[in-house]
Design an enzyme around this catalytic site. Structure first.
Site, PDB file in Angstrom:
ATOM      1  N   CYS A   1     -13.156 -28.540  -0.371  1.00  0.00           N
ATOM      2  CA  CYS A   1     -12.673 -28.707   1.002  1.00  0.00           C
ATOM      3  C   CYS A   1     -13.832 -28.874   1.986  1.00  0.00           C
ATOM      4  O   CYS A   1     -14.949 -28.389   1.756  1.00  0.00           O
ATOM      5  CB  CYS A   1     -11.866 -27.492   1.437  1.00  0.00           C
ATOM      6  SG  CYS A   1     -10.303 -27.302   0.592  1.00  0.00           S
TER       7      CYS A   1
ATOM      8  N   GLU B   1     -14.391 -27.476   4.875  1.00  0.00           N
ATOM      9  CA  GLU B   1     -14.928 -26.242   5.456  1.00  0.00           C
ATOM     10  C   GLU B   1     -16.005 -25.633   4.558  1.00  0.00           C
ATOM     11  O   GLU B   1     -17.040 -25.173   5.017  1.00  0.00           O
ATOM     12  CB  GLU B   1     -13.809 -25.202   5.640  1.00  0.00           C
ATOM     13  CG  GLU B   1     -12.707 -25.616   6.597  1.00  0.00           C
ATOM     14  CD  GLU B   1     -11.572 -26.370   5.941  1.00  0.00           C
ATOM     15  OE1 GLU B   1     -11.813 -27.108   4.954  1.00  0.00           O
ATOM     16  OE2 GLU B   1     -10.427 -26.225   6.409  1.00  0.00           O
TER      17      GLU B   1
HETATM   18  N1  THU Z   1      -8.494 -29.831   2.425  1.00  0.00           N
HETATM   19  C1  THU Z   1      -9.615 -29.470   3.120  1.00  0.00           C
HETATM   20  O1  THU Z   1     -10.643 -30.155   3.087  1.00  0.00           O
HETATM   21  N2  THU Z   1      -9.572 -28.322   3.833  1.00  0.00           N
HETATM   22  C2  THU Z   1      -8.490 -27.512   3.926  1.00  0.00           C
HETATM   23  O2  THU Z   1      -8.587 -26.434   4.496  1.00  0.00           O
HETATM   24  C3  THU Z   1      -7.208 -27.948   3.373  1.00  0.00           C
HETATM   25  C4  THU Z   1      -7.264 -29.057   2.405  1.00  0.00           C
HETATM   26  C5  THU Z   1      -8.532 -31.068   1.643  1.00  0.00           C
HETATM   27  C6  THU Z   1      -8.503 -30.857   0.152  1.00  0.00           C
HETATM   28  C7  THU Z   1      -7.920 -32.161  -0.330  1.00  0.00           C
HETATM   29  O3  THU Z   1      -8.966 -33.098  -0.465  1.00  0.00           O
HETATM   30  C8  THU Z   1      -7.022 -32.628   0.807  1.00  0.00           C
HETATM   31  O4  THU Z   1      -7.403 -31.859   1.934  1.00  0.00           O
HETATM   32  C9  THU Z   1      -5.544 -32.438   0.535  1.00  0.00           C
HETATM   33  O5  THU Z   1      -5.251 -31.132   0.171  1.00  0.00           O
END
Ligand code: THU
Length: 137
Positions: A59, A61
């Site tokens: 992710c 973050e």
């Molecule tokens: N995702 C993030 O980057 N941060 C989050 O807090 C929630 C989800 C991304 C992971 C994945 O690549 C996409 O969003 C869909 O879940």
């Protein structure tokens, strides 16, 4: 909110939006960008990086926080997130960090540290994850 914190909110949201432009999310088509402000004034960005083996996705973050910590041990004073395509009109339930990221964020953010979400939402760390897990050894 002071004009100084308003300024850092805008700068951080802009950085998160910029990071989101480089999202590697061919599987979900769900781009996310994040930006971390450190006490020493540096800003570090992260975006979500997906993988054909889905579970290896990282992710935005966490990419931002790990990048910040790799470069500097200075304290995290704010974090901003920009979630989804600009015209996506996502429900507010989608405009929050996932649970795994909340736990990682709680390692580096104080309970009252602010998390700005693009689209005019704001949380404290404690609001997002009360009773976060701590290891006492
Ligand atoms: N995702 C993030 O980057 N941060 C989050 O807090 C929630 C989800 C991304 C992971 C994945 O690549 C996409 O969003 C869909 O879940």
């Amino acid at each position: 909110m002071t004009s100084e914190s308003k300024l850092s909110e805008e700068i951080l949201i802009d950085a998160a939006r910029a990071a989101k432009k480089n999202s590697y999310s061919p599987y979900s088509n769900f781009p996310v960008g994040a930006a971390v402000l450190l006490e020493d004034g540096q800003i570090f960005k992260g975006t979500n990086i997906e993988n054909a083996s889905y579970g290896l996705t990282c992710c935005a973050e966490r990419v931002a926080l790990f990048s910040a910590r790799t470069a500097s041990a200075s304290k995290v004073v704010a974090l901003a997130i920009s979630i989804g395509h600009e015209d996506a009109n996502l429900p507010t339930d989608s405009l929050v960090p996932c649970g795994a990221c909340r736990q990682v964020m709680s390692e580096f953010l104080d309970p009252d540290t602010l998390i700005y979400v693009d689209g005019n939402r704001m949380f404290t760390m404690d609001e997002l994850l009360p009773h976060s897990f701590r290891l006492k050894v």
